[in-house]
Design an enzyme around this catalytic site. Structure first.
Site, PDB file in Angstrom:
ATOM      1  N   ASP A  32      20.175  58.787  93.182  1.00 60.23           N
ATOM      2  CA  ASP A  32      19.890  57.408  92.787  1.00 60.23           C
ATOM      3  C   ASP A  32      20.769  56.479  93.608  1.00 60.23           C
ATOM      4  OD1 ASP A  32      18.456  56.093  90.048  1.00 60.23           O
ATOM      5  OD2 ASP A  32      19.861  54.819  91.159  1.00 60.23           O
ATOM      6  N   VAL A  73      -2.761  55.851  82.035  1.00 61.13           N
ATOM      7  CA  VAL A  73      -1.651  56.666  82.533  1.00 61.13           C
ATOM      8  C   VAL A  73      -1.067  57.495  81.395  1.00 61.13           C
ATOM      9  CG1 VAL A  73       0.727  56.509  83.398  1.00 61.13           C
ATOM     10  CG2 VAL A  73      -1.084  55.142  84.449  1.00 61.13           C
ATOM     11  N   LEU A  84     -10.999  57.910  79.271  1.00 65.52           N
ATOM     12  CA  LEU A  84     -10.196  56.837  78.674  1.00 65.52           C
ATOM     13  C   LEU A  84      -8.747  57.314  78.530  1.00 65.52           C
ATOM     14  CD1 LEU A  84     -12.501  55.588  75.748  1.00 65.52           C
ATOM     15  CD2 LEU A  84     -12.513  54.893  78.144  1.00 65.52           C
ATOM     16  N   GLY A  85      -7.842  56.388  78.228  1.00 64.66           N
ATOM     17  CA  GLY A  85      -6.471  56.785  77.890  1.00 64.66           C
ATOM     18  C   GLY A  85      -5.419  56.336  78.897  1.00 64.66           C
ATOM     19  N   ALA A 141     -13.329  46.841  87.758  1.00 66.81           N
ATOM     20  CA  ALA A 141     -13.678  45.445  87.445  1.00 66.81           C
ATOM     21  C   ALA A 141     -13.034  44.483  88.437  1.00 66.81           C
ATOM     22  CB  ALA A 141     -13.209  45.111  86.036  1.00 66.81           C
ATOM     23  N   HIS A 175      20.731  65.869  53.098  1.00 65.46           N
ATOM     24  CA  HIS A 175      21.739  66.730  53.737  1.00 65.46           C
ATOM     25  C   HIS A 175      21.224  68.170  53.765  1.00 65.46           C
ATOM     26  CE1 HIS A 175      25.669  68.321  54.826  1.00 65.46           C
ATOM     27  NE2 HIS A 175      25.472  69.279  53.919  1.00 65.46           N
TER      28      HIS A 175
HETATM   29  C1  LIG Z   1       5.232  60.250  83.959  1.00 72.70           C
HETATM   30  C2  LIG Z   1       5.231  59.139  82.936  1.00 72.70           C
HETATM   31  C3  LIG Z   1       5.683  59.398  81.653  1.00 72.70           C
HETATM   32  C4  LIG Z   1       5.678  58.377  80.708  1.00 72.70           C
HETATM   33  N1  LIG Z   1       6.154  58.651  79.455  1.00 72.70           N
HETATM   34  C5  LIG Z   1       6.186  57.665  78.529  1.00 72.70           C
HETATM   35  C6  LIG Z   1       6.646  57.921  77.214  1.00 72.70           C
HETATM   36  O1  LIG Z   1       7.021  59.032  76.877  1.00 72.70           O
HETATM   37  N2  LIG Z   1       6.656  56.896  76.329  1.00 72.70           N
HETATM   38  C7  LIG Z   1       6.240  55.626  76.668  1.00 72.70           C
HETATM   39  O2  LIG Z   1       6.271  54.730  75.829  1.00 72.70           O
HETATM   40  N3  LIG Z   1       5.801  55.369  77.914  1.00 72.70           N
HETATM   41  C8  LIG Z   1       5.754  56.346  78.838  1.00 72.70           C
HETATM   42  N4  LIG Z   1       5.285  56.084  80.092  1.00 72.70           N
HETATM   43  C9  LIG Z   1       4.830  54.724  80.389  1.00 72.70           C
HETATM   44  C10 LIG Z   1       3.403  54.527  79.810  1.00 72.70           C
HETATM   45  O3  LIG Z   1       2.550  55.493  80.380  1.00 72.70           O
HETATM   46  C11 LIG Z   1       2.911  53.138  80.121  1.00 72.70           C
HETATM   47  O4  LIG Z   1       3.819  52.189  79.623  1.00 72.70           O
HETATM   48  C12 LIG Z   1       1.546  52.909  79.481  1.00 72.70           C
HETATM   49  O5  LIG Z   1       0.597  53.820  79.965  1.00 72.70           O
HETATM   50  C13 LIG Z   1       1.078  51.489  79.776  1.00 72.70           C
HETATM   51  O6  LIG Z   1      -0.172  51.308  79.197  1.00 72.70           O
HETATM   52  P1  LIG Z   1      -1.207  50.281  79.835  1.00 72.70           P
HETATM   53  O7  LIG Z   1      -2.412  50.365  78.943  1.00 72.70           O
HETATM   54  O8  LIG Z   1      -0.575  48.976  80.058  1.00 72.70           O
HETATM   55  O9  LIG Z   1      -1.570  50.843  81.282  1.00 72.70           O
HETATM   56  P2  LIG Z   1      -2.123  52.228  81.810  1.00 72.70           P
HETATM   57  O10 LIG Z   1      -1.868  53.318  80.876  1.00 72.70           O
HETATM   58  O11 LIG Z   1      -1.609  52.305  83.206  1.00 72.70           O
HETATM   59  O12 LIG Z   1      -3.693  52.023  81.855  1.00 72.70           O
HETATM   60  C14 LIG Z   1      -4.317  51.111  82.710  1.00 72.70           C
HETATM   61  C15 LIG Z   1      -5.747  51.550  82.909  1.00 72.70           C
HETATM   62  O13 LIG Z   1      -6.435  50.518  83.611  1.00 72.70           O
HETATM   63  C16 LIG Z   1      -7.335  51.103  84.518  1.00 72.70           C
HETATM   64  N5  LIG Z   1      -7.622  50.114  85.567  1.00 72.70           N
HETATM   65  C17 LIG Z   1      -6.753  49.572  86.463  1.00 72.70           C
HETATM   66  N6  LIG Z   1      -7.378  48.668  87.237  1.00 72.70           N
HETATM   67  C18 LIG Z   1      -8.666  48.632  86.811  1.00 72.70           C
HETATM   68  C19 LIG Z   1      -9.808  47.887  87.216  1.00 72.70           C
HETATM   69  N7  LIG Z   1      -9.754  46.967  88.202  1.00 72.70           N
HETATM   70  N8  LIG Z   1     -10.983  48.112  86.588  1.00 72.70           N
HETATM   71  C20 LIG Z   1     -11.062  49.029  85.576  1.00 72.70           C
HETATM   72  N9  LIG Z   1     -10.028  49.747  85.153  1.00 72.70           N
HETATM   73  C21 LIG Z   1      -8.830  49.549  85.762  1.00 72.70           C
HETATM   74  C22 LIG Z   1      -6.590  52.326  85.024  1.00 72.70           C
HETATM   75  O14 LIG Z   1      -7.504  53.276  85.558  1.00 72.70           O
HETATM   76  C23 LIG Z   1      -5.909  52.804  83.760  1.00 72.70           C
HETATM   77  O15 LIG Z   1      -6.683  53.748  83.072  1.00 72.70           O
HETATM   78  C24 LIG Z   1       5.229  57.083  81.055  1.00 72.70           C
HETATM   79  C25 LIG Z   1       4.757  56.826  82.348  1.00 72.70           C
HETATM   80  C26 LIG Z   1       4.748  57.853  83.276  1.00 72.70           C
HETATM   81  C27 LIG Z   1       4.233  57.568  84.658  1.00 72.70           C
HETATM   82  N1  LIG Z   2      10.142  58.242  78.053  1.00 73.56           N
HETATM   83  C1  LIG Z   2       9.591  57.107  78.445  1.00 73.56           C
HETATM   84  O1  LIG Z   2       9.464  56.163  77.700  1.00 73.56           O
HETATM   85  C2  LIG Z   2       9.111  56.983  79.847  1.00 73.56           C
HETATM   86  C3  LIG Z   2       8.948  58.117  80.628  1.00 73.56           C
HETATM   87  C4  LIG Z   2       8.533  57.949  81.938  1.00 73.56           C
HETATM   88  C5  LIG Z   2       8.277  56.685  82.435  1.00 73.56           C
HETATM   89  N2  LIG Z   2       8.438  55.608  81.653  1.00 73.56           N
HETATM   90  C6  LIG Z   2       8.240  54.248  82.194  1.00 73.56           C
HETATM   91  O2  LIG Z   2       7.813  54.336  83.543  1.00 73.56           O
HETATM   92  C7  LIG Z   2       8.488  53.375  84.324  1.00 73.56           C
HETATM   93  C8  LIG Z   2       8.823  53.944  85.666  1.00 73.56           C
HETATM   94  O3  LIG Z   2       9.798  54.990  85.577  1.00 73.56           O
HETATM   95  P1  LIG Z   2      10.731  55.342  86.797  1.00 73.56           P
HETATM   96  O4  LIG Z   2      11.657  56.402  86.375  1.00 73.56           O
HETATM   97  O5  LIG Z   2       9.907  55.513  88.022  1.00 73.56           O
HETATM   98  O6  LIG Z   2      11.485  53.974  87.019  1.00 73.56           O
HETATM   99  P2  LIG Z   2      12.895  53.455  86.489  1.00 73.56           P
HETATM  100  O7  LIG Z   2      12.898  52.010  86.796  1.00 73.56           O
HETATM  101  O8  LIG Z   2      13.142  53.914  85.102  1.00 73.56           O
HETATM  102  O9  LIG Z   2      13.971  54.201  87.402  1.00 73.56           O
HETATM  103  C9  LIG Z   2      13.938  54.130  88.777  1.00 73.56           C
HETATM  104  C10 LIG Z   2      15.280  54.599  89.308  1.00 73.56           C
HETATM  105  O10 LIG Z   2      15.149  54.713  90.713  1.00 73.56           O
HETATM  106  C11 LIG Z   2      16.320  54.170  91.328  1.00 73.56           C
HETATM  107  N3  LIG Z   2      15.913  53.751  92.675  1.00 73.56           N
HETATM  108  C12 LIG Z   2      15.160  52.689  93.027  1.00 73.56           C
HETATM  109  N4  LIG Z   2      14.965  52.695  94.357  1.00 73.56           N
HETATM  110  C13 LIG Z   2      15.602  53.781  94.850  1.00 73.56           C
HETATM  111  C14 LIG Z   2      15.746  54.339  96.149  1.00 73.56           C
HETATM  112  N5  LIG Z   2      15.172  53.772  97.205  1.00 73.56           N
HETATM  113  N6  LIG Z   2      16.485  55.460  96.292  1.00 73.56           N
HETATM  114  C15 LIG Z   2      17.055  56.061  95.210  1.00 73.56           C
HETATM  115  N7  LIG Z   2      16.934  55.581  93.956  1.00 73.56           N
HETATM  116  C16 LIG Z   2      16.216  54.462  93.782  1.00 73.56           C
HETATM  117  C17 LIG Z   2      16.757  53.051  90.406  1.00 73.56           C
HETATM  118  O11 LIG Z   2      18.131  52.806  90.559  1.00 73.56           O
HETATM  119  C18 LIG Z   2      16.417  53.635  89.031  1.00 73.56           C
HETATM  120  O12 LIG Z   2      17.505  54.338  88.475  1.00 73.56           O
HETATM  121  C19 LIG Z   2       9.730  52.969  83.561  1.00 73.56           C
HETATM  122  O13 LIG Z   2       9.752  51.553  83.508  1.00 73.56           O
HETATM  123  C20 LIG Z   2       9.596  53.547  82.200  1.00 73.56           C
HETATM  124  O14 LIG Z   2       9.604  52.555  81.217  1.00 73.56           O
HETATM  125  C21 LIG Z   2       8.869  55.729  80.363  1.00 73.56           C
END
Ligand SMILES: Cc1cc2nc3c(=O)[nH]c(=O)nc-3n(C[C@H](O)[C@H](O)[C@H](O)COP(=O)(O)OP(=O)(O)OC[C@H]3O[C@@H](n4cnc5c(N)ncnc54)[C@H](O)[C@@H]3O)c2cc1C
Ligand SMILES: NC(=O)c1ccc[n+]([C@@H]2O[C@H](COP(=O)([O-])OP(=O)(O)OC[C@H]3O[C@@H](n4cnc5c(N)ncnc54)[C@H](O)[C@@H]3O)[C@@H](O)[C@H]2O)c1
EC number: 1.8.1.4
Length: 476
Positions: free
Chosen positions: A205, A44, A41-42, A117, A446
């Protein structure tokens, strides 16, 4: 074996959106089934996103802080990086959290079904795993299937040196020369990690600005602070990636209207955004509507165009953040249980957990301008903070934006140590409709970095004593 299950609510996906919805539904007395495709579970966030990235960023910060301490007279040897041990440590954190989720699900009597699903009708889904298949009938469904990384089709994506965020977080190796395509949050956080671990990192970028929701005065401070650690090339395109004879990745890169540069890298991370997991769910079959960008269309009660089917989290669009997903989950569960609740936050904070951290909430200056708001910006530079001097983070800045007609706070951003923790006060102030006086008369301890928020309010009010009072000098 085929099994049939009857349920009040079925939830597809167990990320922050899905597990929060399942637990809230169960707590509200609804018979709940949670379907997850992966073994754990959990989603991404716990497995390949928020938690592993923040674990590695914690290590990166300590490496950098330790090396900077030499300026204060404390010397450490160069760190020895044991990738295997780091990965085990990271894995342990994830396992602890995901096991905690499974236990909480069990205690709440949420039925967890492992498998993928697919909607069969608008009141049933089919789920298959290695051993069984199920038909699960439901009164209400919540789609919480999240998102996946976008690929660049023209790259040789089958080459295992071209990574997505999951590959980069699995810390397979520490490349000597590392190219990151995409200067968004993922790109910047990964650059922070890998540069601290010893990689020479370049980020490209295609746009002229990065973190477009953050004002330039704040991103300029960031650019200044990373100059010695990695290169951020804006307005730059990757034209091609090829393998050389000695197996380097040869990348042709060009800045807008300039000649191509040819560079060699050991690995490339593609972090150009994420797209919703809406394929292979059978949404067309039941007539569920997507919006123009391909996300599931919802209303403020998180209902799709089929009113007993809800969608929450990344699959519904921007911002793609775990804390947004959790709030949506609670509202969806409450609406299903009969409450008249709506998802209508005034603001949702964002954080780039870079070094220094950047956090922002509410309106930026650009947005205030576009909305024709008569606003005033108030800055408190951390070079005037005793705590910032003591903690070696004087580069930081706290920026507040006030509506000049009402004195109410409408936005804010912070760059600096612990900006991720500090930003919530500004979010709360906006949600509560606070004005500058409310913030500056709230006594902050402070010496803390949180003082910078009340001090920035004092700047707006013209009562500041920790800086020259420009408003007072204007009066005299
Ligand atoms: C590298 C990275 C770092 C991040 N850091 C942050 C952060 O610091 N803070 C923050 O707020 N956000 C962060 N994010 C974004 C955050 O992970 C997502 O916004 C969040 O996980 C979204 O939650 P969700 O439940 O919508 O989807 P997800 O976490 O993507 O979960 C969806 C789940 O659905 C399952 N699933 C998909 N299709 C099916 C199906 N057909 N049947 C059964 N199960 C299925 C998948 O296996 C998955 O487990 C980060 C993302 C990445 C990639
Ligand atoms: N700390 C956090 O909250 C956190 C951490 C990681 C990810 N996330 C979430 O994950 C999502 C995805 O993150 P991300 O960094 O992949 O997307 P992003 O949308 O934040 O950034 C993508 C970047 O790629 C650039 N880009 C797009 N196409 C390109 C190309 N062909 N060549 C060069 N640059 C290009 C865009 O200009 C943009 O700056 C975000 O929406 C974010 O909310 C959140």
């Amino acid at each position: 074996m085929h099994q049939e299950i009857q349920s009040e609510v079925v939830i597809i996906g167990s990320g922050p959106a899905g597990y929060s919805a399942a637990f809230r539904c169960a707590d509200l007395g609804l018979e709940t089934v949670l379907i997850e495709h992966q073994e754990r579970l959990g989603g991404v966030c716990l497995n390949v996103g928020c938690i592993p990235s923040k674990s590695l960023l914690h290590i990166a910060k300590i490496i950098k802080d330790a090396s900077e301490l030499s300026e204060s007279g404390v010397f450490f040897n160069k760190p020895i990086i044991d990738i295997k041990k780091i990965n085990n440590w990271k894995e342990k954190i994830i396992k602890k959290l995901t096991t905690g989720l499974s236990n909480m699900g069990e205690k709440r009597k949420v039925r967890i079904v492992q498998g993928k699903a697919l909607f069969n009708t608008d009141h049933s889904v089919l789920v298959k795993n290695k051993k069984n298949d199920f038909t699960i009938f439901f009164k209400h469904a919540i789609i919480a299937t999240g998102s996946k990384p976008i690929k660049i089709p023209s790259l040789p994506n089958e080459d295992n040196r071209i990574w997505n965020s999951t590959d980069a977080l699995s810390l397979k190796s520490i490349p000597n020369r590392f190219l990151i395509i995409g200067g968004g949050i993922i790109g910047l956080e990964m650059a922070t990690i890998y540069s601290a671990l010893g990689s020479k990192v370049d980020i490209v970028d295609r746009f002229n600005a990065f973190l477009p929701s953050v004002d330039k005065d704040i991103t300029d401070i960031y650019i200044k602070s990373i100059k010695k650690r990695f290169k951020l090339l804006l307005n730059t395109h990757v034209k091609s990636v090829e393998k050389s004879k000695d197996n380097d990745l040869i990348v042709k890169i060009a800045e807008e209207n300039s000649d191509e540069n040819v560079c060699c890298y050991d690995n490339i991370l593609v972090a150009i955004g994420r797209s919703p997991n809406v394929d292979f769910l059978g949404l067309e079959k039941i007539g569920l509507k997507l919006n123009e960008s391909g996300f599931i269309e919802i209303n403020q009660q998180l209902k799709t165009n089929i009113s007993h089917i809800y969608a929450i989290g990344d699959v519904t669009g921007f911002p793609m953040l775990a804390h947004k997903a959790v709030q949506q989950a609670h509202i969806a569960a409450e609406v299903i249980s009969g409450k008249k609740h709506y998802f209508e936050p005034k603001v949702i904070p964002s954080v780039a957990y870079t070094d220094p951290e950047i956090a922002w909430v509410g309106l930026s200056e650009k947005e205030a301008e576009n909305n024709d708001i008569d606003y005033e910006v108030s800055l408190f530079p951390w070079s005037a903070s005793g705590r910032a001097h003591a903690s070696n983070c004087t580069l930081g800045m706290t920026k507040l934006i006030f509506n000049k007609n009402t004195n109410k706070i409408i936005g804010g951003s912070i760059i600096g140590t612990n900006a991720s923790e500090l930003i919530s006060e500004i979010g709360l102030a906006i949600e509560m409709g606070s004005d500058a006086e409310d913030i500056s008369l709230t006594i902050h301890p402070h010496p803390t970095l949180s003082e910078s928020i009340s001090l920035a309010s004092e700047v707006f009010q013209g009562t500041i004593t920790d800086l020259l009072n420009l408003k007072k000098s204007l009066l005299n």
